[in-house]
Design a protein around this motif. Structure first.
Motif, PDB file in Angstrom:
ATOM      1  N   ALA A 135       3.072   8.815 -10.621  1.00 18.24           N
ATOM      2  CA  ALA A 135       2.473   8.517 -11.930  1.00 18.24           C
ATOM      3  C   ALA A 135       0.959   8.500 -11.787  1.00 18.24           C
ATOM      4  CB  ALA A 135       2.983   7.174 -12.457  1.00 18.24           C
ATOM      5  N   PRO A 136       0.326   9.665 -11.773  1.00 19.15           N
ATOM      6  CA  PRO A 136      -1.131   9.727 -11.546  1.00 19.15           C
ATOM      7  C   PRO A 136      -1.950   9.063 -12.645  1.00 19.15           C
ATOM      8  CG  PRO A 136      -0.083  11.870 -11.223  1.00 19.15           C
ATOM      9  CD  PRO A 136       0.930  10.995 -11.876  1.00 19.15           C
ATOM     10  N   GLU A 137      -1.363   8.883 -13.841  1.00 21.81           N
ATOM     11  CA  GLU A 137      -2.140   8.300 -14.933  1.00 21.81           C
ATOM     12  C   GLU A 137      -2.340   6.791 -14.763  1.00 21.81           C
ATOM     13  OE1 GLU A 137       2.214   8.258 -15.929  1.00 21.81           O
ATOM     14  OE2 GLU A 137       0.751   9.723 -15.179  1.00 21.81           O
ATOM     15  N   MET A 138      -1.590   6.169 -13.863  1.00 23.87           N
ATOM     16  CA  MET A 138      -1.733   4.725 -13.650  1.00 23.87           C
ATOM     17  C   MET A 138      -2.962   4.436 -12.784  1.00 23.87           C
ATOM     18  SD  MET A 138       2.187   3.393 -13.031  1.00 23.87           S
ATOM     19  CE  MET A 138       1.575   1.715 -12.945  1.00 23.87           C
ATOM     20  N   ASN A 139      -3.619   3.327 -13.097  1.00 25.70           N
ATOM     21  CA  ASN A 139      -4.785   2.905 -12.321  1.00 25.70           C
ATOM     22  C   ASN A 139      -4.288   2.080 -11.121  1.00 25.70           C
ATOM     23  OD1 ASN A 139      -7.228   2.052 -11.313  1.00 25.70           O
ATOM     24  ND2 ASN A 139      -8.088   1.527 -13.317  1.00 25.70           N
ATOM     25  N   ILE A 140      -3.977   2.773 -10.047  1.00 19.65           N
ATOM     26  CA  ILE A 140      -3.401   2.108  -8.880  1.00 19.65           C
ATOM     27  C   ILE A 140      -4.417   1.173  -8.231  1.00 19.65           C
ATOM     28  CG2 ILE A 140      -2.296   2.498  -6.638  1.00 19.65           C
ATOM     29  CD1 ILE A 140      -0.654   3.348  -9.029  1.00 19.65           C
TER      30      ILE A 140
ATOM     31  N   MET B 210      -6.800  -0.728  -9.585  1.00 21.50           N
ATOM     32  CA  MET B 210      -6.887  -2.011 -10.257  1.00 21.50           C
ATOM     33  C   MET B 210      -5.577  -2.779 -10.176  1.00 21.50           C
ATOM     34  SD  MET B 210      -9.971  -2.212 -11.147  1.00 21.50           S
ATOM     35  CE  MET B 210      -9.823  -3.716 -12.092  1.00 21.50           C
ATOM     36  N   LEU B 211      -4.462  -2.083 -10.071  1.00 18.79           N
ATOM     37  CA  LEU B 211      -3.175  -2.745  -9.943  1.00 18.79           C
ATOM     38  C   LEU B 211      -2.981  -3.356  -8.562  1.00 18.79           C
ATOM     39  CD1 LEU B 211      -0.353  -3.360 -11.158  1.00 18.79           C
ATOM     40  CD2 LEU B 211       0.380  -1.113 -10.313  1.00 18.79           C
ATOM     41  N   GLY B 212      -3.588  -2.725  -7.548  1.00 17.49           N
ATOM     42  CA  GLY B 212      -3.358  -3.187  -6.174  1.00 17.49           C
ATOM     43  C   GLY B 212      -4.002  -4.524  -5.871  1.00 17.49           C
ATOM     44  N   PHE B 213      -5.177  -4.807  -6.454  1.00 15.81           N
ATOM     45  CA  PHE B 213      -5.881  -6.054  -6.140  1.00 15.81           C
ATOM     46  C   PHE B 213      -5.055  -7.301  -6.466  1.00 15.81           C
ATOM     47  CE2 PHE B 213      -9.926  -3.654  -5.839  1.00 15.81           C
ATOM     48  CZ  PHE B 213     -10.365  -4.197  -4.641  1.00 15.81           C
ATOM     49  N   PRO B 214      -4.632  -7.492  -7.714  1.00 14.98           N
ATOM     50  CA  PRO B 214      -3.869  -8.714  -8.006  1.00 14.98           C
ATOM     51  C   PRO B 214      -2.505  -8.736  -7.315  1.00 14.98           C
ATOM     52  CG  PRO B 214      -3.880  -7.263  -9.904  1.00 14.98           C
ATOM     53  CD  PRO B 214      -4.844  -6.684  -8.927  1.00 14.98           C
ATOM     54  N   LEU B 215      -1.912  -7.565  -7.102  1.00 15.79           N
ATOM     55  CA  LEU B 215      -0.602  -7.517  -6.452  1.00 15.79           C
ATOM     56  C   LEU B 215      -0.705  -7.948  -4.993  1.00 15.79           C
ATOM     57  CD1 LEU B 215       2.320  -6.796  -7.079  1.00 15.79           C
ATOM     58  CD2 LEU B 215       1.840  -4.472  -6.291  1.00 15.79           C
ATOM     59  N   LYS B 216      -1.725  -7.477  -4.282  1.00 13.83           N
ATOM     60  CA  LYS B 216      -1.916  -7.871  -2.889  1.00 13.83           C
ATOM     61  C   LYS B 216      -2.218  -9.363  -2.766  1.00 13.83           C
ATOM     62  CE  LYS B 216      -3.668  -3.421  -1.208  1.00 13.83           C
ATOM     63  NZ  LYS B 216      -4.830  -2.710  -0.609  1.00 13.83           N
ATOM     64  N   ILE B 217      -3.051  -9.875  -3.663  1.00 17.23           N
ATOM     65  CA  ILE B 217      -3.396 -11.295  -3.607  1.00 17.23           C
ATOM     66  C   ILE B 217      -2.170 -12.156  -3.881  1.00 17.23           C
ATOM     67  CG2 ILE B 217      -4.728 -13.108  -4.738  1.00 17.23           C
ATOM     68  CD1 ILE B 217      -6.957 -11.055  -5.172  1.00 17.23           C
ATOM     69  N   ALA B 218      -1.412 -11.801  -4.911  1.00 16.06           N
ATOM     70  CA  ALA B 218      -0.256 -12.619  -5.284  1.00 16.06           C
ATOM     71  C   ALA B 218       0.802 -12.622  -4.179  1.00 16.06           C
ATOM     72  CB  ALA B 218       0.342 -12.103  -6.591  1.00 16.06           C
ATOM     73  N   LEU B 219       1.166 -11.455  -3.693  1.00 18.08           N
ATOM     74  CA  LEU B 219       2.195 -11.390  -2.656  1.00 18.08           C
ATOM     75  C   LEU B 219       1.680 -11.919  -1.318  1.00 18.08           C
ATOM     76  CD1 LEU B 219       3.981  -8.018  -3.455  1.00 18.08           C
ATOM     77  CD2 LEU B 219       4.662 -10.339  -4.035  1.00 18.08           C
TER      78      LEU B 219
ATOM     79  N   ASP C   9       0.823  -1.211   0.000  1.00 17.47           N
ATOM     80  CA  ASP C   9       0.000   0.000   0.000  1.00 17.47           C
ATOM     81  C   ASP C   9       0.860   1.265   0.000  1.00 17.47           C
ATOM     82  OD1 ASP C   9      -2.427  -1.292  -0.064  1.00 17.47           O
ATOM     83  OD2 ASP C   9      -2.557  -1.474   2.133  1.00 17.47           O
ATOM     84  N   ILE C  10       1.931   1.254   0.747  1.00 13.50           N
ATOM     85  CA  ILE C  10       2.823   2.422   0.785  1.00 13.50           C
ATOM     86  C   ILE C  10       3.472   2.627  -0.578  1.00 13.50           C
ATOM     87  CG2 ILE C  10       4.937   3.360   1.796  1.00 13.50           C
ATOM     88  CD1 ILE C  10       4.183   1.959   4.396  1.00 13.50           C
ATOM     89  N   CYS C  11       3.949   1.535  -1.172  1.00 13.64           N
ATOM     90  CA  CYS C  11       4.584   1.649  -2.494  1.00 13.64           C
ATOM     91  C   CYS C  11       3.584   2.115  -3.552  1.00 13.64           C
ATOM     92  CB  CYS C  11       5.196   0.310  -2.895  1.00 13.64           C
ATOM     93  SG  CYS C  11       6.571  -0.220  -1.866  1.00 13.64           S
ATOM     94  N   LEU C  12       2.370   1.591  -3.492  1.00 13.25           N
ATOM     95  CA  LEU C  12       1.357   2.017  -4.460  1.00 13.25           C
ATOM     96  C   LEU C  12       0.972   3.478  -4.247  1.00 13.25           C
ATOM     97  CD1 LEU C  12      -0.998  -1.112  -4.594  1.00 13.25           C
ATOM     98  CD2 LEU C  12       0.641  -0.358  -6.327  1.00 13.25           C
ATOM     99  N   GLY C  13       0.944   3.913  -2.986  1.00 14.30           N
ATOM    100  CA  GLY C  13       0.658   5.324  -2.725  1.00 14.30           C
ATOM    101  C   GLY C  13       1.725   6.238  -3.299  1.00 14.30           C
ATOM    102  N   ILE C  14       2.979   5.856  -3.138  1.00 10.39           N
ATOM    103  CA  ILE C  14       4.071   6.649  -3.703  1.00 10.39           C
ATOM    104  C   ILE C  14       4.013   6.630  -5.223  1.00 10.39           C
ATOM    105  CG2 ILE C  14       6.587   6.826  -3.895  1.00 10.39           C
ATOM    106  CD1 ILE C  14       6.776   5.655  -1.088  1.00 10.39           C
ATOM    107  N   LEU C  15       3.716   5.421  -5.781  1.00 10.17           N
ATOM    108  CA  LEU C  15       3.608   5.312  -7.237  1.00 10.17           C
ATOM    109  C   LEU C  15       2.446   6.134  -7.768  1.00 10.17           C
ATOM    110  CD1 LEU C  15       4.732   3.938  -9.781  1.00 10.17           C
ATOM    111  CD2 LEU C  15       3.170   2.031  -9.340  1.00 10.17           C
ATOM    112  N   GLY C  16       1.355   6.190  -7.022  1.00  7.67           N
ATOM    113  CA  GLY C  16       0.217   6.992  -7.464  1.00  7.67           C
ATOM    114  C   GLY C  16       0.524   8.476  -7.477  1.00  7.67           C
ATOM    115  N   ARG C  17       1.378   8.923  -6.592  1.00  9.58           N
ATOM    116  CA  ARG C  17       1.784  10.331  -6.588  1.00  9.58           C
ATOM    117  C   ARG C  17       2.720  10.656  -7.751  1.00  9.58           C
ATOM    118  NH1 ARG C  17      -1.163  14.044  -3.767  1.00  9.58           N
ATOM    119  NH2 ARG C  17      -1.720  13.208  -1.707  1.00  9.58           N
TER     120      ARG C  17
END
Length: 256
Positions: free
Chosen positions: A204-209, A211-220, A194-202
């Motif tokens: 690169a705002p054009e990325m859909n954080i 939708m990216l977070g769901f599969p990443l959280k499940i996989a890890l 969540d912290i990494c995705l928050g930084i990435l969202g700041r």
């Protein structure tokens, strides 16, 4: 001639064993047939009857007094069974915490064995704990604890005080703490994501954080859980020893 005192003693032994099995971890499942539970309790009562101290139950007042004695024995069995299930409830709680963090909490399924809704990881940890419990001869530990309860807590001789109640509350609190500790690695990994995705969202705002977070959280999260499983046997062995100590603590407390 029929010895009514021995019959009353056997019935009280059977009631405590039945309540212990009903609240214990092995026969807690509603899907287990009731005749099977009653048969196991009857078999335990037959085996334990010769080793129970034959002091003669004391229930003045005739049939109402015997009813109160039966209720007392049922209460003793339920308390002992409740203490033995706390370890498994901590696993159930740990799985629910993991599912909340990974996004599986909404994927509830009806568990026919338990008779209610359950999450995926909580069912996995509960069943894994049950298998390890049988491998570690935990069922022998439960039978030995029940037999010991008849020696330390004689029939119609249980006493409940504030110290025993406080001990049970502390055991319940420790169960909650254990559940949080077991789920801590998965929670930590998801928090880092969540912290990494928050930084990435700041950056690169054009990325859909989202939708990216769901599969990443499940996989890890599943990867972290797979790393934890080989170490789970050592942890669960310590939990079984703790359950044995808690069971003996409650028995000593009920003995007065």
């Amino acid at each position: 001639m029929l010895n009514y005192e021995l019959v009353a003693t056997f019935i009280l032994i059977f009631i405590r064993a039945s309540a212990f099995l009903a609240a214990g971890p092995l026969f807690f499942f509603p899907s287990v047939p009731r005749p099977f539970k009653a048969g196991m309790a009857f078999a335990l009562a037959v085996v334990l009857f010769p080793v129970v101290p034959q002091t003669g139950p004391n229930f003045p007042g005739g049939l109402p007094g015997f009813g109160l004695a039966a209720a007392e024995e049922a209460g003793v069995g339920l308390v002992l069974g409740f203490v033995t299930t706390l370890v498994f409830q901590s696993l159930n709680m740990a799985g629910q915490i993991m599912d909340i963090q990974m996004g599986f909490f909404m994927a509830n399924l009806f568990d026919p064995a338990m008779g209610h809704q359950a999450t995926i990881t909580s069912r996995f940890l509960y069943l894994l704990g049950m298998v390890l419990f049988l491998i570690l001869d935990g069922h022998h530990l439960l039978i030995a604890g029940l037999a010991r309860s008849y020696q330390l807590v004689p029939l119609t001789g249980a006493s409940l005080d504030g110290t025993t109640t406080l001990a049970v509350v502390q055991m319940f609190a420790r169960m909650v703490a254990l559940g949080v500790q077991i789920a801590a690695p998965v929670v930590a990994v998801v928090l880092i994501i969540d912290i990494c995705l928050g930084i990435l969202g700041r950056t690169a705002p054009e990325m859909n954080i989202f939708m990216l977070g769901f599969p990443l959280k499940i996989a890890l999260g599943i990867l972290t859980l797979s790393v934890m499983v080989p170490l789970f046997g050592v942890v669960f062995r310590a939990m079984v020893r703790m359950m044995e100590q808690d069971l003996h603590t409650v028995i000593r407390g009920l003995s007065g």
